[in-house]
Design a protein around this motif. Structure first.
Motif: not given
Length: 188
Positions: A135-136, A139, A154, A157-160, A163-164, A167
């Motif tokens: 995942r890291c 991104i 974000a 990937c459906g993340i905040s 979080a990006v 990573h």
């Protein structure tokens, strides 16, 4: 005497024309070079043309001394025209002098050592990227290779966005550590 008929060498020695001709050549050389330099691109071209003209004038040394000046300058002008025609037919204006431009002609390609070092760095980077968590790595590559912004990543990937950022930070720290070790090995 006609311009086309030169006296034999034996006659010249007896008349003193030979010494007089040598004196004429010495006295006219610098003036001829200046005359030609005003009509050419360079001092070297003027020198070459003057030498060529004086060499051609040798054929006429048996003529009367009062004709030498006119002959010399007619020969010089003809040599200048000949060179211009030759240059135009050989596209001399498009040629690059290796003497003048040698420094600029250095190869734009990296040396063998530089290519080898770049290949080694690329292999080390590839290994370091493969050691990142999936995942890291994903991104990081979306940001650095695909050029996506943190917001775009974000959404993708459906993340905040936070979080990006984490990573990317983790990827950079890991790559710095692994590639720093590589550079230390290479330098030692």
């Amino acid at each position: 005497m006609a311009l086309g008929a030169a006296e034999p060498e034996q006659t010249l020695a007896g008349t003193g024309h030979s010494n007089e001709f040598d004196g004429f050549v010495r006295s006219q050389r610098e003036t001829l070079v200046r005359f030609l330099h005003r009509r050419t691109r360079s001092a070297d071209d003027a020198e070459d043309l003057a030498q060529e003209s004086l060499t051609r004038l040798m054929r006429y040394r048996g003529h009367a001394p009062e004709t030498w000046m006119a002959l010399l300058y007619r020969i010089a002008v003809n040599a200048l025209h000949d060179r211009s025609r030759r240059a135009a037919s050989h596209f001399d204006a498009h040629h690059v002098s290796l003497d003048d431009e040698a420094g600029e002609l250095a190869a734009n390609e990296p040396s063998h050592e530089q290519r080898t070092a770049s290949q080694q760095e690329l292999v080390a980077l590839q290994r370091a990227l493969l050691r990142l968590p999936q995942r890291c790595r994903q991104i990081y590559l979306l940001n650095r290779i695909e050029g996506m912004t943190y917001t775009e990543i974000a959404d993708h990937c459906g993340i905040s966005v936070k979080a990006v950022e984490k990573h990317i930070s983790r990827a950079l720290r890991s790559l710095r550590e692994r590639l720093g070790a590589f550079h230390t090995e290479v330098e030692s």
